[in-house]
Write an enzyme that holds these catalytic residues in place. Structure first.
Site, PDB file in Angstrom:
ATOM      1  N   HIS A  96      -1.795  -0.294  -9.873  1.00 21.23           N
ATOM      2  CA  HIS A  96      -2.486  -1.162  -8.896  1.00 21.23           C
ATOM      3  C   HIS A  96      -3.068  -2.405  -9.582  1.00 21.23           C
ATOM      4  CE1 HIS A  96      -4.622  -1.221  -4.761  1.00 21.23           C
ATOM      5  NE2 HIS A  96      -4.501  -2.455  -5.235  1.00 21.23           N
TER       6      HIS A  96
ATOM      7  N   ARG B 178       0.856  -1.187   0.000  1.00 24.87           N
ATOM      8  CA  ARG B 178       0.000   0.000   0.000  1.00 24.87           C
ATOM      9  C   ARG B 178       0.893   1.238   0.000  1.00 24.87           C
ATOM     10  NH1 ARG B 178      -3.843  -2.588  -1.581  1.00 24.87           N
ATOM     11  NH2 ARG B 178      -5.847  -2.810  -0.565  1.00 24.87           N
TER      12      ARG B 178
HETATM   13  P1  NDP Z   1      -1.980 -10.680   5.605  1.00 19.68           P
HETATM   14  O1  NDP Z   1      -2.862 -10.039   6.612  1.00 19.68           O
HETATM   15  O2  NDP Z   1      -2.136 -12.128   5.331  1.00 19.68           O
HETATM   16  O3  NDP Z   1      -0.442 -10.450   5.990  1.00 19.68           O
HETATM   17  C1  NDP Z   1       0.015  -9.260   6.533  1.00 19.68           C
HETATM   18  C2  NDP Z   1       1.444  -9.462   6.996  1.00 19.68           C
HETATM   19  O4  NDP Z   1       1.942  -8.219   7.488  1.00 19.68           O
HETATM   20  C3  NDP Z   1       1.555 -10.469   8.141  1.00 19.68           C
HETATM   21  O5  NDP Z   1       2.726 -11.223   8.018  1.00 19.68           O
HETATM   22  C4  NDP Z   1       1.640  -9.560   9.355  1.00 19.68           C
HETATM   23  O6  NDP Z   1       2.329 -10.121  10.449  1.00 19.68           O
HETATM   24  C5  NDP Z   1       2.434  -8.414   8.797  1.00 19.68           C
HETATM   25  N1  NDP Z   1       2.252  -7.218   9.608  1.00 19.68           N
HETATM   26  C6  NDP Z   1       1.108  -6.554   9.879  1.00 19.68           C
HETATM   27  N2  NDP Z   1       1.345  -5.518  10.717  1.00 19.68           N
HETATM   28  C7  NDP Z   1       2.674  -5.540  10.965  1.00 19.68           C
HETATM   29  C8  NDP Z   1       3.534  -4.760  11.766  1.00 19.68           C
HETATM   30  N3  NDP Z   1       3.068  -3.716  12.481  1.00 19.68           N
HETATM   31  N4  NDP Z   1       4.844  -5.068  11.812  1.00 19.68           N
HETATM   32  C9  NDP Z   1       5.321  -6.120  11.102  1.00 19.68           C
HETATM   33  N5  NDP Z   1       4.560  -6.919  10.326  1.00 19.68           N
HETATM   34  C10 NDP Z   1       3.257  -6.625  10.262  1.00 19.68           C
HETATM   35  O7  NDP Z   1      -2.157  -9.835   4.275  1.00 19.68           O
HETATM   36  P2  NDP Z   1      -1.942 -10.325   2.756  1.00 19.68           P
HETATM   37  O8  NDP Z   1      -0.629 -10.976   2.668  1.00 19.68           O
HETATM   38  O9  NDP Z   1      -3.136 -11.051   2.278  1.00 19.68           O
HETATM   39  O10 NDP Z   1      -1.932  -8.910   2.015  1.00 19.68           O
HETATM   40  C11 NDP Z   1      -0.963  -7.930   2.316  1.00 19.68           C
HETATM   41  C12 NDP Z   1      -1.350  -6.622   1.663  1.00 19.68           C
HETATM   42  O11 NDP Z   1      -1.146  -6.687   0.260  1.00 19.68           O
HETATM   43  C13 NDP Z   1      -2.828  -6.229   1.773  1.00 19.68           C
HETATM   44  O12 NDP Z   1      -3.129  -5.708   3.048  1.00 19.68           O
HETATM   45  C14 NDP Z   1      -2.949  -5.195   0.686  1.00 19.68           C
HETATM   46  O13 NDP Z   1      -2.603  -3.926   1.202  1.00 19.68           O
HETATM   47  C15 NDP Z   1      -1.895  -5.626  -0.328  1.00 19.68           C
HETATM   48  N6  NDP Z   1      -2.495  -6.104  -1.587  1.00 19.68           N
HETATM   49  C16 NDP Z   1      -2.172  -5.457  -2.738  1.00 19.68           C
HETATM   50  C17 NDP Z   1      -2.670  -5.887  -3.938  1.00 19.68           C
HETATM   51  C18 NDP Z   1      -2.268  -5.220  -5.192  1.00 19.68           C
HETATM   52  O14 NDP Z   1      -2.830  -5.531  -6.259  1.00 19.68           O
HETATM   53  N7  NDP Z   1      -1.298  -4.335  -5.178  1.00 19.68           N
HETATM   54  C19 NDP Z   1      -3.602  -7.023  -4.022  1.00 19.68           C
HETATM   55  C20 NDP Z   1      -3.852  -7.646  -2.758  1.00 19.68           C
HETATM   56  C21 NDP Z   1      -3.319  -7.192  -1.584  1.00 19.68           C
HETATM   57  P3  NDP Z   1       1.795 -11.448  11.179  1.00 19.68           P
HETATM   58  O15 NDP Z   1       2.075 -12.581  10.197  1.00 19.68           O
HETATM   59  O16 NDP Z   1       2.650 -11.532  12.374  1.00 19.68           O
HETATM   60  O17 NDP Z   1       0.331 -11.233  11.448  1.00 19.68           O
HETATM   61  C1  OXD Z   2      -6.642  -5.807  -2.487  1.00 19.50           C
HETATM   62  C2  OXD Z   2      -6.132  -5.041  -3.606  1.00 19.50           C
HETATM   63  O1  OXD Z   2      -6.489  -5.372  -1.345  1.00 19.50           O
HETATM   64  O2  OXD Z   2      -6.563  -5.300  -4.746  1.00 19.50           O
HETATM   65  O3  OXD Z   2      -7.198  -6.892  -2.712  1.00 19.50           O
HETATM   66  O4  OXD Z   2      -5.270  -4.178  -3.427  1.00 19.50           O
END
Ligand code: NDP
Ligand code: OXD
Length: 310
Positions: free
Chosen positions: A273, A225
């Site tokens: 995106h 993001r």
């Molecule tokens: P998840 O919720 O599965 O994973 C998030 C990860 O971030 C976890 O490992 C979590 O740690 C870690 N995390 C969260 N907060 C912190 C912190 N404060 N410090 C350190 N680590 C942290 O999310 P996804 O993997 O499914 O998706 C990640 C992001 O990808 C989405 O939130 C979205 O913003 C983005 N996205 C972008 C897309 C695009 O097209 N560009 C499409 C889809 C998603 P822990 O494992 O310990 O909980």
């Molecule tokens: C999502 C994205 O969060 O498309 O799924 O960014």
């Protein structure tokens, strides 16, 4: 009596879902009436995209679940009118799309492909890249998408480290967590991939101080993001060569405004995106499975921790 499921995404998405979701409901043994228009007091399930018109959940007093179609939930976690469970999207399509996009852009920088693709003076100057095992890569965020990318990169032979909120262990990935862990993770990777969610704790994870911890001339890839990065600090780091190139898929304002310095920067690649798209044909099964679980009184999949923000 069928269950009533409200499709609350942008109207232009309806064509992709209007047949695919009912097929998945049928396959899950569910009798569901799916529509874009249902009286709020009659709605059992809300299939939701945060860019839809629906912002006030108060009248949906019978609904049991908001099933987000996106992985990211930052636009809904702090909605005080939402008092029922919220599930985010985790599915094959998002995971596979993200793995393909991340490995593609990682290999571009690892192999130095630009030097051959953009070579107007036809220079013959072989710059042989290291083998992947000699290329340290860091993935910030080891969740559904970050871990899948980290594993795919490790499978390709890269020396992968990752960082998450909770401590993890993994045979093929060096895992870090916490504030000290972030420093170690950043110092590791010559290519750094951001797959953190946008929460109050993750905003500006990459700022002047943390960018300075990365090896000089690193590559940054952000499909997470926009707010994860302090933009002014990144532009400064690009201008000093601390960061050799940034490939950015997500931004604080989208579409990226025409006057953003990122568009014109010679060492920035902007993608609109598209790293991973939610696809009706893969996510519908997950929606149906969560409704099935809800009706059967089983634990729901991929529930959002509203306090943590993801
Ligand atoms: P998840 O919720 O599965 O994973 C998030 C990860 O971030 C976890 O490992 C979590 O740690 C870690 N995390 C969260 N907060 C912190 C912190 N404060 N410090 C350190 N680590 C942290 O999310 P996804 O993997 O499914 O998706 C990640 C992001 O990808 C989405 O939130 C979205 O913003 C983005 N996205 C972008 C897309 C695009 O097209 N560009 C499409 C889809 C998603 P822990 O494992 O310990 O909980
Ligand atoms: C999502 C994205 O969060 O498309 O799924 O960014």
């Amino acid at each position: 009596m069928p269950l009533n499921a409200l499709f609350a995404a942008r109207p232009e998405r309806w064509a992709q879902y209007k047949d695919t979701l009912p097929k998945a409901f049928k396959a899950a043994g569910l009798d569901v009436h799916l529509s874009q228009n249902i009286a709020p007091s009659q709605v059992d399930y809300i299939i939701y995209a945060p860019n839809s018109e629906l912002k006030d959940f108060t009248p949906y007093n019978r609904a049991k679940l908001v099933q987000n179609l996106w992985a990211g939930v930052e636009a809904i976690t702090s909605n005080e009118t939402l008092n029922i469970p919220l599930a985010r999207m985790v599915d094959f399509g998002l995971r596979q799309g993200m793995v393909e996009w991340v490995t593609g852009h990682t290999l571009r920088h690892h192999l130095g492909m630009d030097a051959q693709i953009i070579n107007p003076s036809h220079e013959w100057k072989p710059a042989v890249p290291p083998l992947s095992r000699d290329r340290p890569v860091t993935v910030l965020g080891l969740g559904a998408l970050g871990m899948a990318c980290a594993e795919a990169l490790a499978q390709l032979g890269f020396n992968v480290a990752g960082w998450s909120r909770n401590a993890k262990t993994h045979d093929a990935i060096t895992c870090y967590s916490g504030a000290e862990g972030l420093k170690q993770a950043l110092a590791h990777g010559e290519i750094c991939i951001l797959l953190l969610p946008n929460t109050p704790d993750t905003q500006n994870t990459l700022n002047a101080a943390t960018l300075a911890l990365m090896p000089k001339g690193s590559f940054l890839i952000n499909p997470g993001r926009g707010p994860l990065i302090d933009d002014a600090a990144l532009l400064a780091a690009l201008n000093t060569g601390q960061i050799a190139h940034a490939t950015l898929d997500v931004f604080r304002v989208e579409p990226l405004p025409a006057d953003s310095p990122y568009w014109a920067h010679p060492r920035v690649t902007v993608t609109p995106h598209l790293a991973a798209e939610t696809r009706a044909e893969t996510c519908s099964e997950v929606v149906a499975e969560n409704i099935r679980r809800s009706e059967a009184g089983e634990p729901l999949l991929h529930l959002v921790d509203r306090a943590a923000g993801y």
